[in-house]
Design a protein around this motif. Structure first.
Motif, PDB file in Angstrom:
ATOM      1  N   GLY A  35       0.814  -1.204   0.000  1.00 26.17           N
ATOM      2  CA  GLY A  35       0.000   0.000   0.000  1.00 26.17           C
ATOM      3  C   GLY A  35       0.851   1.259   0.000  1.00 26.17           C
ATOM      4  N   VAL A  36       0.275   2.308  -0.487  1.00 25.47           N
ATOM      5  CA  VAL A  36       0.932   3.607  -0.437  1.00 25.47           C
ATOM      6  C   VAL A  36       0.934   4.069   1.023  1.00 25.47           C
ATOM      7  N   GLY A  37       2.085   4.520   1.503  1.00 22.19           N
ATOM      8  CA  GLY A  37       2.163   4.982   2.889  1.00 22.19           C
ATOM      9  C   GLY A  37       1.886   3.860   3.883  1.00 22.19           C
ATOM     10  N   LEU A  38       2.423   2.669   3.587  1.00 22.54           N
ATOM     11  CA  LEU A  38       2.099   1.478   4.379  1.00 22.54           C
ATOM     12  C   LEU A  38       2.363   1.660   5.870  1.00 22.54           C
ATOM     13  N   ILE A  39       3.538   2.196   6.211  1.00 21.32           N
ATOM     14  CA  ILE A  39       3.893   2.331   7.631  1.00 21.32           C
ATOM     15  C   ILE A  39       2.886   3.221   8.362  1.00 21.32           C
ATOM     16  N   ASP A  40       2.576   4.351   7.762  1.00 22.79           N
ATOM     17  CA  ASP A  40       1.618   5.268   8.406  1.00 22.79           C
ATOM     18  C   ASP A  40       0.268   4.587   8.614  1.00 22.79           C
ATOM     19  N   LYS A  41      -0.077   3.736   7.677  1.00 19.35           N
ATOM     20  CA  LYS A  41      -1.380   3.077   7.766  1.00 19.35           C
ATOM     21  C   LYS A  41      -1.391   1.957   8.793  1.00 19.35           C
ATOM     22  N   LEU A  42      -0.220   1.397   9.072  1.00 24.07           N
ATOM     23  CA  LEU A  42      -0.150   0.331  10.078  1.00 24.07           C
ATOM     24  C   LEU A  42      -0.031   0.892  11.494  1.00 24.07           C
ATOM     25  N   GLN A  43       0.466   2.107  11.607  1.00 22.47           N
ATOM     26  CA  GLN A  43       0.729   2.685  12.934  1.00 22.47           C
ATOM     27  C   GLN A  43      -0.457   2.598  13.900  1.00 22.47           C
ATOM     28  N   PRO A  44      -1.681   2.894  13.446  1.00 24.06           N
ATOM     29  CA  PRO A  44      -2.802   2.849  14.405  1.00 24.06           C
ATOM     30  C   PRO A  44      -3.171   1.424  14.838  1.00 24.06           C
ATOM     31  N   LEU A  45      -2.564   0.419  14.193  1.00 18.55           N
ATOM     32  CA  LEU A  45      -2.950  -0.965  14.473  1.00 18.55           C
ATOM     33  C   LEU A  45      -2.058  -1.642  15.501  1.00 18.55           C
ATOM     34  N   VAL A  46      -0.916  -1.032  15.798  1.00 19.99           N
ATOM     35  CA  VAL A  46       0.013  -1.671  16.745  1.00 19.99           C
ATOM     36  C   VAL A  46       0.520  -0.640  17.758  1.00 19.99           C
ATOM     37  N   PRO A  47       0.879  -1.095  18.969  1.00 15.80           N
ATOM     38  CA  PRO A  47       1.348  -0.160  19.997  1.00 15.80           C
ATOM     39  C   PRO A  47       2.799   0.271  19.796  1.00 15.80           C
ATOM     40  N   THR A  48       3.481  -0.379  18.876  1.00 18.80           N
ATOM     41  CA  THR A  48       4.906  -0.115  18.672  1.00 18.80           C
ATOM     42  C   THR A  48       5.079   0.964  17.618  1.00 18.80           C
ATOM     43  N   ASP A  49       6.108   1.778  17.788  1.00 16.85           N
ATOM     44  CA  ASP A  49       6.381   2.810  16.785  1.00 16.85           C
ATOM     45  C   ASP A  49       7.109   2.172  15.608  1.00 16.85           C
ATOM     46  N   LEU A  50       6.467   2.197  14.441  1.00 13.34           N
ATOM     47  CA  LEU A  50       7.091   1.611  13.249  1.00 13.34           C
ATOM     48  C   LEU A  50       7.766   2.668  12.388  1.00 13.34           C
ATOM     49  N   SER A  51       7.668   3.948  12.810  1.00  8.43           N
ATOM     50  CA  SER A  51       8.067   5.032  11.896  1.00  8.43           C
ATOM     51  C   SER A  51       9.565   5.051  11.616  1.00  8.43           C
ATOM     52  N   ARG A  52      10.353   4.446  12.501  1.00  6.81           N
ATOM     53  CA  ARG A  52      11.800   4.467  12.265  1.00  6.81           C
ATOM     54  C   ARG A  52      12.304   3.225  11.532  1.00  6.81           C
ATOM     55  N   LEU A  53      11.367   2.344  11.179  1.00  3.82           N
ATOM     56  CA  LEU A  53      11.760   1.110  10.472  1.00  3.82           C
ATOM     57  C   LEU A  53      12.303   1.449   9.091  1.00  3.82           C
ATOM     58  N   GLN A  54      13.477   0.943   8.799  1.00  4.01           N
ATOM     59  CA  GLN A  54      14.043   1.109   7.468  1.00  4.01           C
ATOM     60  C   GLN A  54      13.716  -0.132   6.638  1.00  4.01           C
ATOM     61  N   LEU A 112      -7.547  -2.406   8.778  1.00  4.33           N
ATOM     62  CA  LEU A 112      -6.610  -1.708   7.885  1.00  4.33           C
ATOM     63  C   LEU A 112      -7.347  -0.586   7.168  1.00  4.33           C
ATOM     64  N   PRO A 113      -6.724   0.582   7.084  1.00  8.39           N
ATOM     65  CA  PRO A 113      -7.384   1.651   6.343  1.00  8.39           C
ATOM     66  C   PRO A 113      -7.408   1.327   4.848  1.00  8.39           C
ATOM     67  N   PRO A 114      -8.295   1.982   4.103  1.00  5.19           N
ATOM     68  CA  PRO A 114      -8.363   1.723   2.666  1.00  5.19           C
ATOM     69  C   PRO A 114      -6.993   1.976   2.030  1.00  5.19           C
ATOM     70  N   GLY A 115      -6.708   1.263   0.988  1.00  2.00           N
ATOM     71  CA  GLY A 115      -5.451   1.502   0.277  1.00  2.00           C
ATOM     72  C   GLY A 115      -4.360   0.530   0.639  1.00  2.00           C
ATOM     73  N   VAL A 116      -4.608  -0.353   1.624  1.00  2.00           N
ATOM     74  CA  VAL A 116      -3.626  -1.387   1.918  1.00  2.00           C
ATOM     75  C   VAL A 116      -4.227  -2.727   1.500  1.00  2.00           C
ATOM     76  N   ARG A 117      -3.494  -3.424   0.653  1.00  2.00           N
ATOM     77  CA  ARG A 117      -3.966  -4.723   0.197  1.00  2.00           C
ATOM     78  C   ARG A 117      -3.238  -5.809   0.984  1.00  2.00           C
ATOM     79  N   LEU A 118      -4.016  -6.767   1.477  1.00  2.00           N
ATOM     80  CA  LEU A 118      -3.439  -7.863   2.259  1.00  2.00           C
ATOM     81  C   LEU A 118      -3.663  -9.164   1.505  1.00  2.00           C
ATOM     82  N   GLU A 119      -2.589  -9.901   1.322  1.00  2.00           N
ATOM     83  CA  GLU A 119      -2.736 -11.233   0.729  1.00  2.00           C
ATOM     84  C   GLU A 119      -2.192 -12.270   1.697  1.00  2.00           C
ATOM     85  N   ASN A 120      -3.017 -13.257   1.993  1.00  2.17           N
ATOM     86  CA  ASN A 120      -2.609 -14.350   2.866  1.00  2.17           C
ATOM     87  C   ASN A 120      -1.817 -15.352   2.016  1.00  2.17           C
ATOM     88  N   THR A 121      -0.509 -15.427   2.238  1.00  4.59           N
ATOM     89  CA  THR A 121       0.333 -16.295   1.417  1.00  4.59           C
ATOM     90  C   THR A 121       0.827 -17.508   2.204  1.00  4.59           C
TER      91      THR A 121
END
Lengths: 127, 361
Positions: free
Chosen positions: B59-78, B131-140
């Motif tokens: 998804g576009v802006g994936l990290i920002d979209k995941l942030q509200p779903l977890v208690p951990t800060d993902l913003s510094r993930l490279q 998940l907010p709109p714009g993130v596609r999830l595929e169960n692989t």
């Protein structure tokens, strides 16, 4: 390699065996039980002079994976317990019908109908 | 109906004793739990973990979209880094624990989540809802083989088989890789307390990789050893040590909660719990005897039941039983003694520092 079930022993559904010689029963657990339990770390057995009761538990075998009660097919007085098995449970895994026996009981009550023959036991296991 | 992994036939061929776990048929052990445990502590061990749930997220802006779903800060993930985290319900209870592997990429960005097998379906539904709109999830899940290769010699034995300099891959990083010339992916993560890798490859490459590593000296290992290894490392197992009724603060995972980030599901409840004070905490317990405190056994103090063991085993590397369990906060300091009831008898246990086992660096 399928486990062995000696013909001269009687078996319980719960995987104990009972070998009768005169009025003395030797109780242990089968090769199947040993294999299922995996690494055995602890064996708890009743003291010599204590009593065991037909259909009731007389101790436990604990492996890394699980803990299982030991069930007695006989009622009577414990005359011997196999201390080497308590001290080093590996013995049990290596030779369940020989050096890995658990206790000997002076039998007061025993009903063969409670137990299975080797072929009946094997049939239970193999379904 | 029990599911089988792409490596199922190989596992049977190698003599695995199989067991059912979370709806899957998996190796419990090959040559004994203790032996496999030691192999991982001293050399290297292989685990078929293809049952673990995998979600590819795009998804576009994936990290920002995941942030509200977890208690951990993902913003510094490279890109190329991974983060352990949890999904929470609004009460702050843990829905699952997982590792998120961020792959990066501009518009859209990609990531991979690896979750617990038993929670895969529930997680997928929860993520699709949240998940907010714009993130596609595929169960692989189970498309490919997922192999954990763990132990102090894992890097040494794996290096000749991959086209990547493993020295340049720090812990909790990951990368696409060629394994035996075939495309795959690997991460320097695991669940054993040792250095090691998790590799995602085609079923066929998985089989070749497994055989090649066994040829190099690695041992085939099952779930039994996986459990003793993770317990020595004091890593919680979802469904036993962690569940919907436990919060990350209680479970010793407060390091996953970043209060400086914005809103996330469960934040309010966690914040309230933090301010009112924790009632219970997950602690490590040791006992000198050979009786193993197991899941569900009562923990007692001054004749009162004060908690429960959530998991326990004999620690093969330490030679005595270890356990995890929840106790009141006042009884949770290392050195505190309590009782554990094992089949009608009470035995002394001592709260211990976690982890029980730490690898030498």
């Amino acid at each position: 390699m399928s486990p062995e079930y000696p013909e001269h022993l009687r078996y319980l559904d719960s995987h104990e065996y009972c070998g009768l010689e005169g009025s003395i029963a030797t109780l242990g657990i089968t090769a199947y039980a040993v294999e299922e339990l995996g690494d055995i770390v602890f064996v708890e057995l009743p003291a010599v002079g204590s009593r065991v009761t037909r259909g009731q538990t007389f101790g436990t075998v604990e492996s890394v994976k699980a803990v299982e009660d030991l069930n007695s097919p006989v009622t009577g007085l414990v005359t011997e317990r196999n201390q080497p098995v308590v001290d080093a449970p590996e013995v049990l895994a290596a030779d369940p019908y020989g050096q890995g026996w658990l206790i000997r009981v002076q039998v007061e009550e025993y009903d063969p109908a409670d137990t299975l023959s080797a072929s009946e036991y094997r049939q239970r296991l193999e379904g | 109906m029990t599911r089988r992994t792409p490596l199922h036939d190989l596992m049977l061929h190698l003599g695995a004793r199989m067991t059912k776990f979370a709806g899957w048929e998996l190796p419990l052990s090959f040559h004994g739990i203790l032996q496999e445990h030691q192999a991982v502590r001293t050399g290297g061990g292989l685990f078929d973990i293809s049952h673990m749930g995998r979600f590819e997220l795009v998804g576009v802006g994936l990290i920002d979209k995941l942030q509200p779903l977890v208690p951990t800060d993902l913003s510094r993930l490279q890109p190329g880094q991974a983060q352990y985290t949890v999904l929470l319900n609004p009460e702050g209870g843990i829905l699952d624990d997982l590792i998120f592997y961020y792959q990066g990429g501009e518009d859209p960005a990609r990531g991979l989540m690896i979750v617990n097998a038993g929670r895969t379906a529930a997680d997928e539904a929860w993520l699709q809802t949240n998940l907010p709109p714009g993130v596609r999830l595929e169960n692989t899940t189970s498309k490919q083989a997922l192999i954990a290769f763990q132990g102090p010699r894992a890097a040494l034995w794996l290096q000749p088989l991959v086209d990547l300099d493993l020295e340049k891959l720090p812990g909790f990083s990951h990368s696409p890789v060629r394994v035996l010339g075939q495309p795959g992916w690997l991460a320097r993560t695991g669940y054993t307390g040792e250095d090691g890798f998790e590799l995602l490859v085609s079923p066929q490459t998985g089989e070749h990789l497994w055989r090649a590593l066994q040829g190099a000296g690695a041992a085939a290992c099952g779930l039994g050893a996986r459990d003793t290894l993770r317990l020595e490392a004091a890593l919680g197992l979802y469904g036993l040590d962690l569940d919907e009724s436990t919060t990350p603060l209680e479970a010793g995972l407060s390091w996953l909660v970043d209060w400086s980030k914005g809103e996330f599901i469960g934040r309010e409840a966690l914040s309230a719990q933090k301010h009112s004070g924790l009632h219970r905490r997950l602690v490590g317990l040791t006992t000198p005897g050979r009786h193993i405190p197991r899941h569900g056994y009562p923990l007692v103090y001054q004749g009162q039941k004060v908690g429960e063991v959530t998991s326990g085993t004999l620690a093969p590397s330490l030679g005595h039983p270890i356990a995890l369990g929840y106790v009141p906060r006042a009884l949770s300091s290392p050195g505190q003694t309590l009782g554990v009831e094992i089949r009608g008898q009470t035995w002394e246990v001592t709260v211990a520092k976690r982890p029980f086992y730490r690898r030498s660096q």
